[in-house]
Motif scaffolding. Sequence first.
Motif, PDB file in Angstrom:
ATOM      1  N   GLU A  75      19.069   5.242   4.293  1.00  0.00           N
ATOM      2  CA  GLU A  75      19.169   5.852   2.973  1.00  0.00           C
ATOM      3  C   GLU A  75      17.987   6.794   2.727  1.00  0.00           C
ATOM      4  N   GLN A  76      16.798   6.397   3.210  1.00  0.00           N
ATOM      5  CA  GLN A  76      15.622   7.252   3.054  1.00  0.00           C
ATOM      6  C   GLN A  76      15.784   8.556   3.806  1.00  0.00           C
ATOM      7  N   ALA A  77      16.469   8.508   4.938  1.00  0.00           N
ATOM      8  CA  ALA A  77      16.714   9.725   5.717  1.00  0.00           C
ATOM      9  C   ALA A  77      17.754  10.610   5.027  1.00  0.00           C
ATOM     10  N   ALA A  78      18.711   9.944   4.322  1.00  0.00           N
ATOM     11  CA  ALA A  78      19.775  10.699   3.668  1.00  0.00           C
ATOM     12  C   ALA A  78      19.276  11.403   2.412  1.00  0.00           C
ATOM     13  N   ALA A  79      18.290  10.766   1.722  1.00  0.00           N
ATOM     14  CA  ALA A  79      17.789  11.335   0.469  1.00  0.00           C
ATOM     15  C   ALA A  79      17.186  12.723   0.648  1.00  0.00           C
ATOM     16  N   PRO A  80      16.279  12.944   1.638  1.00  0.00           N
ATOM     17  CA  PRO A  80      15.751  14.299   1.813  1.00  0.00           C
ATOM     18  C   PRO A  80      16.839  15.317   2.134  1.00  0.00           C
ATOM     19  N   ALA A  81      17.865  14.879   2.883  1.00  0.00           N
ATOM     20  CA  ALA A  81      18.955  15.793   3.213  1.00  0.00           C
ATOM     21  C   ALA A  81      19.692  16.220   1.947  1.00  0.00           C
ATOM     22  N   ALA A  82      19.941  15.231   1.066  1.00  0.00           N
ATOM     23  CA  ALA A  82      20.606  15.543  -0.195  1.00  0.00           C
ATOM     24  C   ALA A  82      19.742  16.464  -1.035  1.00  0.00           C
ATOM     25  N   LYS A  83      18.421  16.216  -1.018  1.00  0.00           N
ATOM     26  CA  LYS A  83      17.492  17.042  -1.779  1.00  0.00           C
ATOM     27  C   LYS A  83      17.503  18.474  -1.274  1.00  0.00           C
ATOM     28  N   LYS A  84      17.517  18.610   0.053  1.00  0.00           N
ATOM     29  CA  LYS A  84      17.509  19.933   0.665  1.00  0.00           C
ATOM     30  C   LYS A  84      18.752  20.725   0.285  1.00  0.00           C
ATOM     31  N   GLU A  85      19.897  20.022   0.250  1.00  0.00           N
ATOM     32  CA  GLU A  85      21.140  20.691  -0.109  1.00  0.00           C
ATOM     33  C   GLU A  85      21.123  21.134  -1.568  1.00  0.00           C
ATOM     34  N   LYS A  86      20.437  20.369  -2.426  1.00  0.00           N
ATOM     35  CA  LYS A  86      20.453  20.651  -3.845  1.00  0.00           C
ATOM     36  C   LYS A  86      19.416  21.703  -4.252  1.00  0.00           C
ATOM     37  N   GLU A  87      18.441  21.963  -3.397  1.00  0.00           N
ATOM     38  CA  GLU A  87      17.427  22.959  -3.725  1.00  0.00           C
ATOM     39  C   GLU A  87      18.049  24.349  -3.773  1.00  0.00           C
ATOM     40  N   VAL A  88      17.930  25.001  -4.928  1.00  0.00           N
ATOM     41  CA  VAL A  88      18.485  26.336  -5.113  1.00  0.00           C
ATOM     42  C   VAL A  88      17.340  27.284  -5.451  1.00  0.00           C
ATOM     43  N   LYS A  89      17.355  28.417  -4.834  1.00  0.00           N
ATOM     44  CA  LYS A  89      16.312  29.403  -5.075  1.00  0.00           C
ATOM     45  C   LYS A  89      16.381  29.858  -6.529  1.00  0.00           C
ATOM     46  N   PRO A  90      15.244  29.868  -7.235  1.00  0.00           N
ATOM     47  CA  PRO A  90      15.282  30.273  -8.646  1.00  0.00           C
ATOM     48  C   PRO A  90      15.731  31.718  -8.809  1.00  0.00           C
ATOM     49  N   LEU A  91      16.546  31.939  -9.823  1.00  0.00           N
ATOM     50  CA  LEU A  91      17.035  33.288 -10.081  1.00  0.00           C
ATOM     51  C   LEU A  91      15.969  34.096 -10.794  1.00  0.00           C
ATOM     52  N   VAL A  92      15.912  35.386 -10.525  1.00  0.00           N
ATOM     53  CA  VAL A  92      14.977  36.273 -11.200  1.00  0.00           C
ATOM     54  C   VAL A  92      15.764  37.365 -11.917  1.00  0.00           C
ATOM     55  N   HIS A  93      15.138  37.968 -12.892  1.00  0.00           N
ATOM     56  CA  HIS A  93      15.812  39.016 -13.660  1.00  0.00           C
ATOM     57  C   HIS A  93      15.931  40.299 -12.850  1.00  0.00           C
ATOM     58  N   LYS A  94      14.931  40.574 -12.013  1.00  0.00           N
ATOM     59  CA  LYS A  94      14.917  41.795 -11.209  1.00  0.00           C
ATOM     60  C   LYS A  94      15.546  41.474  -9.861  1.00  0.00           C
ATOM     61  N   ALA A  95      16.869  41.635  -9.768  1.00  0.00           N
ATOM     62  CA  ALA A  95      17.584  41.262  -8.544  1.00  0.00           C
ATOM     63  C   ALA A  95      17.297  42.243  -7.404  1.00  0.00           C
ATOM     64  N   ASN A  96      17.199  43.524  -7.719  1.00  0.00           N
ATOM     65  CA  ASN A  96      16.977  44.538  -6.681  1.00  0.00           C
ATOM     66  C   ASN A  96      15.483  44.861  -6.543  1.00  0.00           C
ATOM     67  N   PHE A  97      14.679  43.805  -6.395  1.00  0.00           N
ATOM     68  CA  PHE A  97      13.229  43.983  -6.358  1.00  0.00           C
ATOM     69  C   PHE A  97      12.767  44.582  -5.023  1.00  0.00           C
TER      70      PHE A  97
END
Length: 423
Positions: A75-97
């Motif tokens: 379960e400890q090995a599965a938790a980081p995997a689930a965390k990794k899948e859920k990590e989403v890059k934060p959106l920024v207002h300036k998309a074409n930076f």
Amino acid sequence: MATEVDNKPLTAATEEEKKPEQPVAAEKKEDSSAAAAAVTATEGDKKPATGEGAGENHAAADTGAGGDGAATSAEQAAAPAAKKEKEVKPLVHKANFEKDVVYLYQFTRTPLLPSMSPYCLKVETWLRLAGLKYENVDHKLKLRSKKGQLPFVEVNGEEIADSAIIIKELAQRYEKDLDAALTQEQRNIAHAMISMLENHLIWVLLFWRSKNPDQMIKGYKVNLQHALGSRLPNAVLNFLFKFQFGRKYLQGAKKVKAQGLGVHKPEEIEEFGKQDLKVLSELLADKPFFFGDEPTTLDCVAFSVLAQVHYISDEVKYALKEFMQENCPNLVGHVSRIKERCFADWDDICTKLDLNAHLPKPEPETKENKEGADSEKTAEQDKNESEKELEKDNSNEKTEKKEEKPEKAAVEENKEKEEAAAK
């Protein structure tokens, strides 16, 4: 203001839910943690350009999620995997930076100084001293950071909020530490002076602004129509501003009181401000900058606060401005030196209210090129007119020839008749 929905505590899963699928429970915890991390600062931090002095408090959200102590190794090995899948890059207002360009979100310009917010002016001054490429984003005061603050920056798709954190992060990332040459003692003095400026003198200024909204608008010659990006007449906006400011004033007054300054009489608060100015003046002495010939972070902070006092219009009487001019002329000189060093485009900023006066503009069409183009256009027009006249002449000539043919035939016919009669 964040709603209670955003701040729900993590719910404990039942035993039946835990037994079959522990990884799913871990996944749910990550979702709840992400929701907790999205908590913003209080409503008082989301005010317009009239209360910038208190617009940047250091609010923090609890983002930790509790773990299950009885989890197995699988379960400890599965938790980081689930965390990794859920990590989403934060959106920024300036998309074409553009890579490594710092996009600065701050308040709009005023006719007397680049920003009425000492925090915004502090960041922009530091960016110029550090020589980093940056661009102001014109958002008409509609955007705030995830912490509910202005200023904030976006760089390479990442948001950084809070002026102190912005400077610290960018200095480390691009190796632009303005304090690199300072001794430890000088760093300690700088830290103490910055704390005095941002946690005391700014509140003295905020107290005056919150008490005198009319004087504040007049003192900085604020054009609300431009600042808010509204088409309503300034007279209407001024009325609405006063009405809104009246509602916000109680919140601002409560903050000043909670900070400790607001419990005193106005004349006592004024005296506190004068003492701060005197301390700064004595530290600066006859040096060009606080620690010698080169400006440091303290110079950025001092300039950003002192400019708020020094550049109030002479039409408005403000005791701290008069005190600084009469008793701390070296501070006035310090403001002028930072202005000359960092803001060569000051006049463009204040007359045109241009957020990006520092960026090169497209070159206007030169007079010679324009005259050449006009001459070329005239020659072409003359050519076309000549061709049209030539076509007209040819057409007339053909018409004349057509008319000549019947006349010639009639003459020949008469001649033949005359010859026949003579015979």
